[in-house]
Enzyme design. Sequence first.
Site, PDB file in Angstrom:
ATOM      1  N   TRP A 104       0.824  -1.205   0.000  1.00  0.00           N
ATOM      2  CA  TRP A 104       0.000   0.000   0.000  1.00  0.00           C
ATOM      3  C   TRP A 104       0.851   1.245   0.000  1.00  0.00           C
ATOM      4  CZ3 TRP A 104      -4.269  -0.720  -2.141  1.00  0.00           C
ATOM      5  CH2 TRP A 104      -4.928  -1.945  -2.003  1.00  0.00           C
ATOM      6  N   ASP A 174      -1.949   6.740   6.207  1.00  0.00           N
ATOM      7  CA  ASP A 174      -3.002   5.902   5.627  1.00  0.00           C
ATOM      8  C   ASP A 174      -3.427   4.881   6.693  1.00  0.00           C
ATOM      9  OD1 ASP A 174      -4.574   4.064   4.367  1.00  0.00           O
ATOM     10  OD2 ASP A 174      -3.101   3.484   2.852  1.00  0.00           O
ATOM     11  N   LYS A 198     -12.949  -1.688   6.345  1.00  0.00           N
ATOM     12  CA  LYS A 198     -12.352  -2.574   7.341  1.00  0.00           C
ATOM     13  C   LYS A 198     -12.943  -2.264   8.716  1.00  0.00           C
ATOM     14  CE  LYS A 198      -8.686  -2.115   4.154  1.00  0.00           C
ATOM     15  NZ  LYS A 198      -8.635  -3.403   3.522  1.00  0.00           N
TER      16      LYS A 198
HETATM   17  N1  PMP Z   1      -4.455   1.465   2.006  1.00  0.00           N
HETATM   18  C1  PMP Z   1      -4.511   0.341   2.747  1.00  0.00           C
HETATM   19  C2  PMP Z   1      -3.616   0.213   3.940  1.00  0.00           C
HETATM   20  C3  PMP Z   1      -5.398  -0.676   2.390  1.00  0.00           C
HETATM   21  O1  PMP Z   1      -5.452  -1.795   3.113  1.00  0.00           O
HETATM   22  C4  PMP Z   1      -6.243  -0.501   1.273  1.00  0.00           C
HETATM   23  C5  PMP Z   1      -7.262  -1.532   0.855  1.00  0.00           C
HETATM   24  N2  PMP Z   1      -7.054  -2.812   1.213  1.00  0.00           N
HETATM   25  C6  PMP Z   1      -6.130   0.667   0.528  1.00  0.00           C
HETATM   26  C7  PMP Z   1      -5.242   1.643   0.937  1.00  0.00           C
HETATM   27  C8  PMP Z   1      -6.977   0.914  -0.699  1.00  0.00           C
HETATM   28  O2  PMP Z   1      -8.243   1.232  -0.275  1.00  0.00           O
HETATM   29  P1  PMP Z   1      -9.479   1.426  -1.260  1.00  0.00           P
HETATM   30  O3  PMP Z   1      -9.702   0.115  -1.922  1.00  0.00           O
HETATM   31  O4  PMP Z   1     -10.564   1.826  -0.329  1.00  0.00           O
HETATM   32  O5  PMP Z   1      -9.147   2.495  -2.228  1.00  0.00           O
END
Ligand code: PMP
Length: 362
Positions: A104, A174, A198
């Site tokens: 991420w 994040d 989550k």
């Molecule tokens: N950052 C983290 C730490 C994540 O776990 C995720 C999704 N698993 C995201 C960003 C991306 O999120 P989204 O699919 O809501 O754009």
Amino acid sequence: MTTERVFNFSAGPAALPTPVLEQAQRELLNWRGSGMSVMEVSHRGADFVEYAAHSESTLRRLLDVPDDYKVLFLAGGATLQFASIPLNLTRDGDTADYVITGNWGKKAVSEAKRYCNVHIAADAADVGYTRAVPADQWKLSDAPKYVHFTPNETIHGVEYHEIPDVGDVPLVADYSSSILSRPLDVRRFGLIYAGAQKNIGPAGIALLIVREDLIGSARRQTPGIVDYRTMADADSMWNTPPTFAWYLAGLVFDWLLGQGGLAAIERVNIAKADKLYQFIDASDFYANPVEPGSRSRMNVPFTLPDEALNAPFLEESAAAGLMNLKGHRAVGGMRASIYNAVPPAAVDALVQFMADFERRRG
Ligand code: PMP
């Protein structure tokens, strides 16, 4: 096919608290006596506006958000924030520092590179993202506009248990996979964001908490729904927000408050994670590669001694009502995500299943 609710260890969209779903079910056809579902009422009507304000004030209470921080509810998930942050916080020629803790963090970097200079202050690639590089080892650039990191890497199961100190540089985090899992000193951050699916609610909405002085400098080309000033001035309703996701997020906030707030849920989360890690560490069959001090309380990856055992493990665990334990393809093996809404009984059942599987296959 099952008629019962199972234990859901999905990394996201993840388990929601059953009482929240039951309340949504009760209210689905007739929300607040309107004769309509919450999905069918105007976001500008008095009821929804009041509900939105209530959800924000509950969230502010949970996280003790200071008055000089704005709370925004935004469409586009966390991924849109990967681009929105540099669009709002940098200008041409500016540099932002990024700490890469796993997949991420990498994705955040690749989006930011479209808009600004990116300096990598730390990257745990050399240890296969099994460690949260401590802040005293981050090598910041001379004048970064902000420092971005991922406090909990959902795929690698790595978490920062201390808030990094970066002096006066705005810290941007994040928190998608660990928001609301523990109390947080919001003052230590310039900006916190999190996708909802989550610990907040269903997919389709992201939460943003941003210090006011960081709002208002977006690039001229920034779309209005991405510009924090536009969205803050309109109470996140410059356009039609994802109302159902927002509604469910509000129910989750109320549920959390009813659980005793974040200090109380943190105690439960520590107990759940400790139980699982202690079991894994005591076994010669299962293994977790993450340094003990960097292990995530929310996402617990683990491997079996032979990859040929993965398929039977997944098949038998699903048959036992333990769902979505397959690890991310980037790391393989298994992963148990044990967010706020995953009850201690789910971890008890998982540990019992794992012990039984080891006895039969070990
Ligand atoms: N950052 C983290 C730490 C994540 O776990 C995720 C999704 N698993 C995201 C960003 C991306 O999120 P989204 O699919 O809501 O754009």
